[in-house]
Write an enzyme that holds these catalytic residues in place. Structure first.
Site, PDB file in Angstrom:
ATOM      1  N   ASP A  89       0.819  -1.220   0.000  1.00 12.93           N
ATOM      2  CA  ASP A  89       0.000   0.000   0.000  1.00 12.93           C
ATOM      3  C   ASP A  89       0.850   1.266   0.000  1.00 12.93           C
ATOM      4  O   ASP A  89       1.494   1.596   0.997  1.00 12.93           O
ATOM      5  CB  ASP A  89      -0.899  -0.018   1.242  1.00 12.93           C
ATOM      6  CG  ASP A  89      -1.838   1.177   1.282  1.00 12.93           C
ATOM      7  OD1 ASP A  89      -2.091   1.769   0.217  1.00 12.93           O
ATOM      8  OD2 ASP A  89      -2.311   1.509   2.376  1.00 12.93           O
ATOM      9  N   ASP A 129      -2.090   5.750  -5.709  1.00 14.80           N
ATOM     10  CA  ASP A 129      -2.201   4.830  -4.581  1.00 14.80           C
ATOM     11  C   ASP A 129      -2.316   3.390  -5.081  1.00 14.80           C
ATOM     12  O   ASP A 129      -3.194   3.081  -5.875  1.00 14.80           O
ATOM     13  CB  ASP A 129      -3.443   5.221  -3.761  1.00 14.80           C
ATOM     14  CG  ASP A 129      -3.576   4.427  -2.475  1.00 14.80           C
ATOM     15  OD1 ASP A 129      -2.638   3.687  -2.129  1.00 14.80           O
ATOM     16  OD2 ASP A 129      -4.623   4.550  -1.824  1.00 14.80           O
TER      17      ASP A 129
END
Ligand SMILES: *[C@@H]1O[C@H](CO)[C@@H](O)[C@H](O)[C@H]1NC(C)=O
Ligand SMILES: *[C@@H]1O[C@H](CO)[C@@H](O)[C@H](O)[C@H]1NC(C)=O
Ligand SMILES: *[C@@H]1O[C@H](CO)[C@@H](O)[C@H](O)[C@H]1NC(C)=O
Ligand SMILES: *[C@@H]1O[C@H](CO)[C@@H](O)[C@H](O)[C@H]1NC(C)=O
Ligand SMILES: *[C@@H]1O[C@H](CO)[C@@H](O)[C@H](O)[C@H]1NC(C)=O
Ligand SMILES: *[C@@H]1O[C@H](CO)[C@@H](O)[C@H](O)[C@H]1NC(C)=O
Length: 455
Positions: free
Chosen positions: A105, A328
């Site tokens: 992440d 992201d």
């Protein structure tokens, strides 16, 4: 059976230096699970917002001995939804090393995994651990586990702890994400990248991580998360990697493994089937969690040759830290502020509305806003590419596979809208088959179209 193992590791015992070698890790989709079909996956993935970006990571309450700072915030969690669109990396923790699967992440910093004992063992109903694939890491079976002192610079409690925290002070955290949360005690361990079957593995001691004993039930298919954000707690920062890259294989392709490269040679390894483009990261707010994110300057969007009439300030970061646009890896579907989204939606709609019937109502159940009905066995029509224009002439070209998503009998625009003023996000669905390099030292993002399964 899909393979979840690490692919290859280059030899190097110490990574935390400028001379760091590259670490190469295989990434798999959570849905790379033989029991989940692609269309089940699309439904499951789209029912929830897989927003793994940190919502809040700020210290509150001063630490005290044994029990310490609570990092507590409010955020809705969504439960009982299977199979996210996150990419999973496999790494190992402790001595002897125990392998575990973690979501990769870029939208958060903390590295964490579930630790035994997990939850309340007296009453099952209070058990706050999610069911993970693989064994639970037990700190008491590892010779290299340690609780991180509250005043360590890598402790989230450091700012509150002061220079001399009470003996035995433990920093307790509750990290909240766009979807889900996890709580536990900040600790240190030796991490291993690679496995005994693909020597030589790289062992790195004293990595600060979260030893979680309570989490929301949003992490199925993983045993935790690896933060790759800009903050000091992230794996990128702790390894002193300077740069990292990934190349994500297509969403519907459960068989191939994507690649994550960490270290200076990630920059050298950037190659694709087309030109490499670069754009500077935009300096973000210094406040957590925004200080974690990789902000970009998106100056426009085109569909085919048509530049959309997006307000020039649609993606601007405001002085109060709201707005802006980030890239992201932990978010699946791109979200755009409504003023931009409506332009994209209208352009896609006008290209398709004469060719396909609109799919309305709850029956298409994707949660996406613009869907078309497809007849079985009829492939979707050809569509032009969409281009994200980033500052410096860095055009990211999205072929139709990167902005339309195929569900059961429907074909939908794989984007969502966001209240004006909220943060926009380029999600991982849009990054399929693009080799993306985050050069944190040079403060630039570079990318090139690629066939990620053959990298
Ligand atoms: C962590 O924060 C979430 C969101 O505010 C909350 O629902 C949860 O109960 C908290 N968990 C713990 C163990 O404090
Ligand atoms: C996680 O998976 C288990 C079984 O595999 C299932 O019972 C549970 O509902 C799932 N939870 C979530 C949040 O998807
Ligand atoms: C997690 O560990 C902390 C510190 O040991 C403890 O205070 C807390 O009660 C534990 N939470 C659960 C759900 O077991
Ligand atoms: C993936 O592998 C399975 C089993 O080996 C095979 O049945 C399937 O056709 C493969 N899918 C693709 C897209 O190659
Ligand atoms: C974004 O790029 C545009 C065009 O180059 C420039 O005018 C603007 O100042 C940039 N914004 C930021 C925040 O860097
Ligand atoms: C998102 O778009 C839909 C229709 O396209 C609209 O009804 C909704 O109000 C929008 N949401 C926001 C937050 O702007």
């Amino acid at each position: 059976m899909a393979s979840f193992s690490v692919l290859l590791i280059l030899a190097c015992t110490i990574l935390a230096s400028d001379a760091a070698a590259a670490v190469r890790v295989g990434l798999t989709r959570i849905h790379a699970d033989p029991e989940v079909t692609a269309s089940e996956f699309v439904r499951g993935a789209l029912r929830r917002d897989m927003h793994r970006h940190a919502r809040f990571a700020r210290e509150q309450l001063a630490p005290s001995s044994a029990a310490a700072a609570g990092l507590t915030v409010g955020a809705p969690t969504q439960k009982d939804l299977r199979n996210g669109g996150e990419y999973i990396m496999t790494l190992s923790i402790g001595t002897p090393p125990l392998s575990y699967r973690a979501i990769a992440d870029t939208g958060s910093d903390l590295i964490w995994t579930q630790c035994a004992p997990c939850g309340d063992t007296v009453t099952d109903t209070d058990n706050q651990c999610f069911k993970q694939s693989g064994c639970l890491y037990n700190p008491s079976s590892s010779t290299t586990f340690g609780v991180l002192p509250c005043n360590s610079p890598l402790s989230m409690c450091a700012a509150m702890a002061g220079p001399s925290p009470p003996p035995g002070c433990a920093c307790m955290y509750n990290q909240t994400y766009g979807t889900g949360w996890t709580a536990g005690v900040q600790s240190v361990e030796t991490f291993t990248f690679g496995s005994s079957s693909t020597p030589p593995a790289v062992r790195v001691p004293n990595i600060a991580f979260g030893c979680s004993n309570a989490s929301s039930n949003d992490w199925n298919g993983s045993a935790g998360l690896v933060g790759l954000g800009r903050g000091s707690m992230s794996l990128v920062s702790q390894l002193g990697a300077g740069a990292f890259s990934y190349c994500l294989t297509p969403f519907q392709d459960a068989n191939s493994t994507s690649t994550l490269l960490l270290g200076p040679s990630a920059a050298a390894a950037l190659k694709g089937t087309g030109p490499v483009r670069s754009t500077p990261f935009v300096a973000g707010p210094s406040k957590a969690p925004m200080s974690t994110y990789y902000y970009l300057n998106l100056t426009g969007i085109s569909v085919g040759e048509t530049a959309l009439a997006i307000p020039p300030d649609a993606f601007s970061l405001r002085a109060d830290g709201t707005g802006g646009l980030i890239i992201d890896s932990g978010t699946t579907i791109t979200t755009l502020v409504d003023s931009a989204y409506q332009q994209v939606r209208a352009a896609v709609r006008s290209l398709l509305v004469t060719r396909l019937p609109l799919a309305h109502g709850p029956d298409h159940s994707t949660g996406l806003d613009l869907c078309f009905a497809l007849k079985a066995s009829t492939p979707p029509p050809a569509m032009p590419s969409m281009t994200l224009h980033f500052e410096g002439g860095a055009d990211m070209v999205l072929p139709v596979e990167n902005y339309m998503i195929l569900g059961s009998g429907v074909w939908c625009l794989a984007m969502r809208n966001q209240t004006v003023g909220a943060m926009s996000m380029v999600g991982n669905y849009q990054q399929q088959n693009i080799h993306v390099l985050y050069d944190v030292r040079k403060e630039t993002l570079s990318f090139a179209p690629a066939v990620c399964s053959s990298l």
